[in-house]
Design an enzyme around this catalytic site. Structure first.
Site, PDB file in Angstrom:
ATOM      1  N   ASN A   1       0.860  -1.188   0.000  1.00  0.00           N
ATOM      2  CA  ASN A   1       0.000   0.000   0.000  1.00  0.00           C
ATOM      3  C   ASN A   1       0.896   1.238   0.000  1.00  0.00           C
ATOM      4  OD1 ASN A   1      -1.922   1.964   0.400  1.00  0.00           O
ATOM      5  ND2 ASN A   1      -2.291   1.473   2.547  1.00  0.00           N
TER       6      ASN A   1
ATOM      7  N   LYS B   1       0.095   4.217  -0.334  1.00  0.00           N
ATOM      8  CA  LYS B   1      -0.599   5.394   0.214  1.00  0.00           C
ATOM      9  C   LYS B   1      -0.416   6.587  -0.741  1.00  0.00           C
ATOM     10  CE  LYS B   1       0.118   3.458   4.741  1.00  0.00           C
ATOM     11  NZ  LYS B   1      -0.150   3.583   6.144  1.00  0.00           N
TER      12      LYS B   1
ATOM     13  N   HIS C   1      -9.723   1.044   5.001  1.00  0.00           N
ATOM     14  CA  HIS C   1      -8.425   1.327   5.627  1.00  0.00           C
ATOM     15  C   HIS C   1      -8.640   2.371   6.723  1.00  0.00           C
ATOM     16  CE1 HIS C   1      -4.333   2.634   6.271  1.00  0.00           C
ATOM     17  NE2 HIS C   1      -3.944   1.516   5.689  1.00  0.00           N
TER      18      HIS C   1
ATOM     19  N   GLU D   1      -6.986   4.830   7.646  1.00  0.00           N
ATOM     20  CA  GLU D   1      -6.752   6.232   7.268  1.00  0.00           C
ATOM     21  C   GLU D   1      -7.969   6.814   6.561  1.00  0.00           C
ATOM     22  OE1 GLU D   1      -3.004   5.616   5.309  1.00  0.00           O
ATOM     23  OE2 GLU D   1      -2.136   5.117   7.250  1.00  0.00           O
TER      24      GLU D   1
ATOM     25  N   GLU E   1      -5.783  -4.840  10.872  1.00  0.00           N
ATOM     26  CA  GLU E   1      -4.826  -3.748  11.035  1.00  0.00           C
ATOM     27  C   GLU E   1      -5.169  -2.908  12.263  1.00  0.00           C
ATOM     28  OE1 GLU E   1      -2.751  -2.774   7.212  1.00  0.00           O
ATOM     29  OE2 GLU E   1      -4.556  -1.572   7.160  1.00  0.00           O
TER      30      GLU E   1
ATOM     31  N   SER F   1       3.052  -1.510  10.657  1.00  0.00           N
ATOM     32  CA  SER F   1       4.489  -1.426  10.956  1.00  0.00           C
ATOM     33  C   SER F   1       5.262  -2.708  10.644  1.00  0.00           C
ATOM     34  CB  SER F   1       4.697  -1.001  12.414  1.00  0.00           C
ATOM     35  OG  SER F   1       4.201   0.301  12.615  1.00  0.00           O
TER      36      SER F   1
HETATM   37  P1  PGA Z   1       2.425   0.756   7.792  1.00  0.00           P
HETATM   38  O1  PGA Z   1       1.004   0.874   7.101  1.00  0.00           O
HETATM   39  O2  PGA Z   1       3.061  -0.526   7.292  1.00  0.00           O
HETATM   40  O3  PGA Z   1       3.161   1.981   7.346  1.00  0.00           O
HETATM   41  O4  PGA Z   1       2.222   0.709   9.269  1.00  0.00           O
HETATM   42  C1  PGA Z   1       0.171  -0.224   7.029  1.00  0.00           C
HETATM   43  C2  PGA Z   1      -1.062   0.092   6.245  1.00  0.00           C
HETATM   44  O5  PGA Z   1      -1.038   0.710   5.179  1.00  0.00           O
HETATM   45  O6  PGA Z   1      -2.106  -0.271   6.675  1.00  0.00           O
END
Ligand code: PGA
Length: 249
Positions: free
Chosen positions: A8, A10, A95, A97, A164, A209
């Protein structure tokens, strides 16, 4: 057993040139028993789709979001049908976010899931608690229930679920694998009992993470079907190492 890795990106990287560099770095990686799903920003989709056809990289395309309507007056939105035209096969929904920064509700997530399935694509449904408290499994099952309203058992079987925990995303603090297993088992049991499926029909990943050092602790568990990688997926060296570790399982 084959594991799934979802990258991902982002809202990264800033330029198409950097996006292509990340993409090219994957051409040197051997994918053994790994199913790789790349989720770049929309604006790079066409280019990534073209490169995937030209280069010998066995990955498929995913999108990070979609709208549930097919077309029309929805300024700034992108439909599933449009994404499908570029060869997108998977779409992330729910997600954290988007749930917490863009205020997406379970009702909206549910509509997106249905639109994705109707178009023959596969939703990657993210669920996770904001805070780790003793009832965290109830919190994620509650989200699942709402997000899957009206989705039939055949369709539920196709969906990839990403567990997540919100507090683990982008913080550098990953979950303890033993707690992740608890959550993953709870999700698989819920899906199996509510939709008349078997425990192993569920595909449940962990995200939060993940890096090249901790990925083994998660993917080495039989119950966990793979990982959703955010930050580390745009770090060429780190992501290559993650794939190598998962390939060796
Ligand atoms: P991250 O993001 O690996 O930076 O913690 C995980 C995600 O996109 O859900």
């Amino acid at each position: 057993m084959e594991k799934i890795i979802i990258a991902n990106w982002k809202m990264n990287p800033k330029t198409l040139k950097e996006a292509e560099e990340i993409f090219y770095s994957l051409s040197e990686v051997k994918l053994d028993n790994v199913s790789l799903i790349l989720c770049p920003p929309f604006v790079y989709m066409e280019d990534m789709s073209r490169l995937l056809q030209q280069k010998n990289i066995s990955a498929v395309l995913g999108a990070q979001n979609c709208h549930w309507e097919e077309k029309g007056a929805f300024t700034g939105e992108i439909s599933v049908a449009m994404l499908k035209n570029f060869g997108v096969e998977y779409i992330i929904v729910g997600h954290s976010e988007r749930r917490w920064k863009m205020l997406e509700t379970d009702e909206m997530i549910n509509k997106k899931i249905k639109a994705i399935l109707e178009n023959g694509l596969i939703p990657i449904l993210a669920v996770g608690e904001k805070k780790r408290e003793s009832n965290f499994k109830d919190v994620i099952i509650e989200q699942l229930k709402k997000d899957l309203v009206g989705v039939d058992s055949e369709s539920v079987k196709k969906i990839i679920i990403a567990y997540e925990p919100v507090w683990a995303i982008g913080t550098g603090i990953s979950d303890k694998p033993k707690d992740t297993i608890e959550a993953v088992k709870a999700v698989k049991q819920y899906i199996a009992s509510s939709y008349n499926l078997s425990f192993d029909d569920g595909r449940v990943l962990y995200g939060g993470s993940i890096n090249s050092k901790n990925v083994i602790d998660f993917v080495s568990q039989a119950e966990i079907n793979g990982v959703l990688v955010g930050g580390a997926s745009i770090d060429k060296e780190e992501f290559r190492k993650i794939i190598e570790v998962v390939s060796k399982i």
